[in-house]
Design a protein around this motif. Structure first.
Motif, PDB file in Angstrom:
ATOM      1  N   LYS A   1       7.694 -21.614  13.475  1.00  0.00           N
ATOM      2  CA  LYS A   1       7.088 -20.280  13.501  1.00  0.00           C
ATOM      3  C   LYS A   1       6.779 -19.760  12.101  1.00  0.00           C
ATOM      4  O   LYS A   1       6.123 -18.745  11.962  1.00  0.00           O
ATOM      5  CB  LYS A   1       8.045 -19.299  14.198  1.00  0.00           C
TER       6      LYS A   1
ATOM      7  N   ASN B   1       3.294 -26.398  19.017  1.00  0.00           N
ATOM      8  CA  ASN B   1       3.538 -25.071  19.563  1.00  0.00           C
ATOM      9  C   ASN B   1       2.550 -24.070  18.978  1.00  0.00           C
ATOM     10  O   ASN B   1       2.376 -24.008  17.746  1.00  0.00           O
ATOM     11  CB  ASN B   1       4.974 -24.649  19.233  1.00  0.00           C
ATOM     12  N   ASP B   2       1.924 -23.294  19.836  1.00  0.00           N
ATOM     13  CA  ASP B   2       1.025 -22.186  19.455  1.00  0.00           C
ATOM     14  C   ASP B   2      -0.308 -22.590  18.808  1.00  0.00           C
ATOM     15  O   ASP B   2      -1.319 -21.953  19.060  1.00  0.00           O
ATOM     16  CB  ASP B   2       1.661 -21.226  18.413  1.00  0.00           C
TER      17      ASP B   2
ATOM     18  N   GLY C   1       2.490 -20.120  24.507  1.00  0.00           N
ATOM     19  CA  GLY C   1       3.249 -19.045  25.139  1.00  0.00           C
ATOM     20  C   GLY C   1       2.305 -18.032  25.747  1.00  0.00           C
ATOM     21  O   GLY C   1       1.081 -18.114  25.574  1.00  0.00           O
TER      22      GLY C   1
ATOM     23  N   ASP D   1       0.109 -16.351  23.166  1.00  0.00           N
ATOM     24  CA  ASP D   1      -0.730 -17.191  22.308  1.00  0.00           C
ATOM     25  C   ASP D   1      -2.164 -17.232  22.848  1.00  0.00           C
ATOM     26  O   ASP D   1      -2.501 -16.544  23.800  1.00  0.00           O
ATOM     27  CB  ASP D   1      -0.149 -18.608  22.235  1.00  0.00           C
TER      28      ASP D   1
HETATM   29 MG    MG Z   1       4.279 -19.308  21.304  1.00  0.00          MG
END
Ligand code: MG
Ligand code: 3NM
Length: 512
Positions: free
Chosen positions: A43, A71-72, A88, A91
Motif C-alpha cells: 500500500k 493488489n489495486d 477492492g 479500487d
Molecule cells: Mg484495494
C-alpha cells in the motif's frame, strides 16, 4: 485460465510482518512449500519500485508455474506483465479494469456482503476474496467481520450464479483455524476454493514449512469432522435403539470431561459426572488446558460466572482441544443478558469449533443472531417460539455451524442440522435445583468422548439417561421436593450406570 486458489499468498512488506527479510526470498520459500497463487500487495511503495519488485516476483512465480496478481494497481500489473489484479470495493471498478487489461487477465474482487459478491460475479470477476473472516492485526480497517456463518451465506448466494466463480476466504486465517474455516464455511451448494493468507506465512519463521503445513491441512478434514451417514427414515426410533450401548460405553470407559464451569454449580456437576461413571476435571485455568487436552477427554465452556479473564482462558483451552480434535461443548449461559456476555459470545464463536452448543431459547437465539451477514435473523421473530420454531432454530444453527445444537426447555430440541429430535423426558424438580442444566453440558462431554461416530446419538443418549434418572428419582416416595430430589437423582444416575454395566437395558424400555 484454470485458477488453483487453494493456498493463496498475499504479500505484505511492513516491517512487523516481513521482519527485515527480502520479500522475493520469502515468496520463493512459500512457493517451495506449495502456495498456488500469489498477490503482491503493497500500500505504500512508490510506483517505480513497485513495478521493479513485481517483475522480480514474476520471474520467481513463473518458475513455479504460479500466477501473480497485483493488489489495486492495474498500471503496475500492465507494466510488469503479470497475470492479473485483485481489486477492492474502493479500487478501480472491474468494467474499467477490463478495458485496460488483456482479455485473459485474471481479475479478483473483494466482497464482504451478498450484494457485493453478486455484483462482482455479474460483472465478470474470476474469483472473489471474501472476508473479513476473523479480525486481524494485518488489516485493521476491514469493513465487517463475517466469520464462517457470513461466508457460508455468501457462498450460498452465488452458488446459482450460472457460472462457476472461485472463492477464497481472507482475514486471520492460520494453521490452527484453517481446517475449521473450510469445514464450517461449506454450504450444501458450494464451499471455499481456498484460503488467502498474509501473516501466517509471510511472518512465519520458516515460510516454506508454514506453507507446506497449510497444504497438508487444507487437503484433510479436521479431526472433529462428522462422518456419520444420516438415515432417512424412522430416525428417532433407530437412534433410541443405540442409546443403551452408548450408555454402556460411558459406564465402562470412564471418559474424562474438563469443565471450565461456573463456581455456583461446580460441586454438583462434578458429582453428576462421577455418578455416571466418568471423571470430572474442574479447571478454569487456560494455561493448563494444553496438558489436560492430552487426556483426550472433552472440554466444557460454561460462561455462567464470566469475568474479565474468562474469554482469554477459554480461548486457550478451545484451541488446545480443537487442535487434538477432542469434543468441545459451549454452554453460553446468560448469552443475551449483558453487553459483556453478548461480546463474549461473538469472540468465542470466532476462536474455535464447538461440537455441541447447548442453551435455552434465549441463549440459542443470541448465538444464532451473531452473524454480520444476515439471511433471515432469528432476532426479528416473536419473543417466545413455538415448538416448530424452536426445532427450526436448533436445526438452522446446527446446519450453519456444522455441529450439534441442544435447545433445552420443558421439551428439548436436539439437531445435527439434518435430524431434529424432541425429547420430552425429565421432571420439574430439575428446574428447582441449580446446576441441573449445566450438568447436561458435562454429561454431553462424557458421551461425545466415549462415542465419537455419531455426535447426535451421543448427546441424545446422555440426555435420556439424565432425564429418565430424574423421573425415577422424583417417583421415589421419600422424595418430597428439590432437597431430597438431589441425592435421589445422583443415586438413580448411578443405578442406570450399574444396570448398563450388567447389560440390563430395561431402564430405557418404553421410556423415550
Ligand atoms: Mg484495494
Ligand atoms: N484483506 P492475515 S483481511 C489483505 O478482509 C486483507 O478483505 C482483508 O491478513 C479483507 O492473513 C486482509 O495476516 C489481511 O490475517 C489478512
Amino acid at each position: 485460465m484454470h485458477l488453483n486458489l487453494s493456498l493463496y499468498l498475499v504479500t505484505d512488506s511492513t516491517p512487523a510482518i516481513l521482519k527485515g527479510r527480502d520479500l522475493c526470498t520469502v515468496v520463493e520459500e512459500a512457493l517451495k512449500g506449495g502456495v498456488t497463487i500469489v498477490q503482491y500487495r503493497d500500500k505504500k511503495c512508490d510506483t517505480g519500485l513497485m513495478i521493479e519488485t513485481a517483475k522480480k516476483l514474476h520471474k520467481i512465480t513463473q518458475a513455479y508455474g504460479v500466477p501473480l496478481l497485483i493488489n489495486d494497481r492495474v498500471d503496475v500489473a500492465l507494466a510488469a506483465g503479470v497475470e492479473g489484479v485483485h481489486l477492492g470495493q474502493d479500487d478501480m471498478n472491474i468494467t474499467e479494469a477490463k478495458k485496460l487489461l488483456p482479455t485473459d487477465a485474471v481479475i479478483g474482487i473483494t466482497a464482504s456482503s451478498i450484494e457485493e459478491a453478486q455484483r462482482a460475479v455479474a460483472e465478470g470477476a474470476d474469483y472473489l476474496g471474501v472476508g473479513t473472516m476473523f479480525a486481524t492485526p494485518t488489516k485493521k480497517d476491514t469493513k465487517s467481520i463475517i466469520g464462517t456463518a457470513g461466508t457460508k451465506i455468501i457462498l450460498e448466494a452465488i452458488a446459482d450464479a450460472g457460472r462457476p466463480v472461485g472463492v477464497v476466504s481472507i482475514g486471520g486465517i492460520n494453521l490452527s483455524n484453517v481446517q475449521r474455516v473450510l469445514y464450517q464455511s461449506q454450504s450444501a451448494k458450494k464451499g471455499l476454493d481456498g484460503v488467502a493468507v498474509v501473516s501466517a506465512i509471510i511472518a512465519a519463521e520458516d515460510p516454506r514449512e508454514a506453507a507446506a503445513k497449510f497444504v497438508k491441512r487444507i487437503n484433510s478434514p479436521p479431526s472433529f469432522a462428522s462422518t456419520v451417514q444420516v438415515p432417512r427414515d424412522n430416525e428417532a426410533a433407530l437412534l433410541v435403539q443405540e442409546v443403551p450401548g452408548i450408555v454402556r460405553k460411558v459406564a465402562t470407559r470412564h471418559p474424562l470431561v474438563h469443565n471450565m464451569i461456573n463456581y455456583v454449580v461446580a460441586n454438583f456437576v462434578a458429582n453428576v459426572v462421577l455418578s455416571i461413571g466418568a471423571s470430572p476435571i474442574m479447571s478454569p485455568y487456560g494455561d493448563e488446558a494444553a496438558d489436560l487436552a492430552l487426556n483426550d477427554g472433552a472440554l466444557v465452556i460454561n460462561m455462567g460466572t464470566l469475568n474479565s479473564d474468562s474469554v482469554s482462558h477459554y480461548t486457550k483451552a478451545i484451541k488446545a482441544y480443537n487442535e487434538r480434535g477432542n469434543p468441545v461443548i459451549y454452554d453460553p449461559v446468560g448469552a443475551a443478558a449483558t453487553q459483556i456476555r453478548r461480546s463474549a459470545v461473538t469472540q468465542l464463536m470466532s476462536v474455535g469449533y464447538f461440537d455441541l452448543i447447548k442453551g435455552n431459547e434465549g441463549e440459542i437465539r443470541q448465538v444464532s443472531g451473531n452473524s454480520a451477514v444476515r439471511q433471515r435473523g432469528v432476532d426479528s421473530g416473536p419473543s417466545t417460539l413455538n415448538s416448530l420454531e424452536k426445532a427450526t432454530l436448533a436445526r438452522d444453527l446446527a446446519r450453519r455451524e456444522r455441529n450439534i445444537v441442544l435447545l433445552t426447555g420443558a421439551v428439548d430440541y436436539l439437531s445435527d442440522g439434518e435430524r431434529v429430535i424432541a425429547v420430552e423426558n425429565g421432571h420439574e424438580y430439575l428446574g428447582q435445583v441449580t446446576g441441573t442444566g449445566c450438568a447436561i453440558g458435562a454429561i454431553s462431554g462424557c458421551f461425545l468422548t466415549a462415542h465419537r461416530s455419531d455426535k447426535l446419538a451421543a448427546v441424545l443418549s446422555g440426555l435420556l439417561m439424565y432425564e429418565i434418572a430424574a423421573e425415577n428419582a422424583a417417583a421415589k416416595d421419600y422424595v418430597r421436593g428439590p432437597g431430597s430430589f438431589v441425592p435421589a437423582f445422583l443415586d438413580e444416575l448411578y443405578a442406570i450406570r450399574q444396570a448398563a454395566v450388567r447389560n440390563d437395558d430395561s431402564w430405557l424400555s418404553g421410556r423415550a
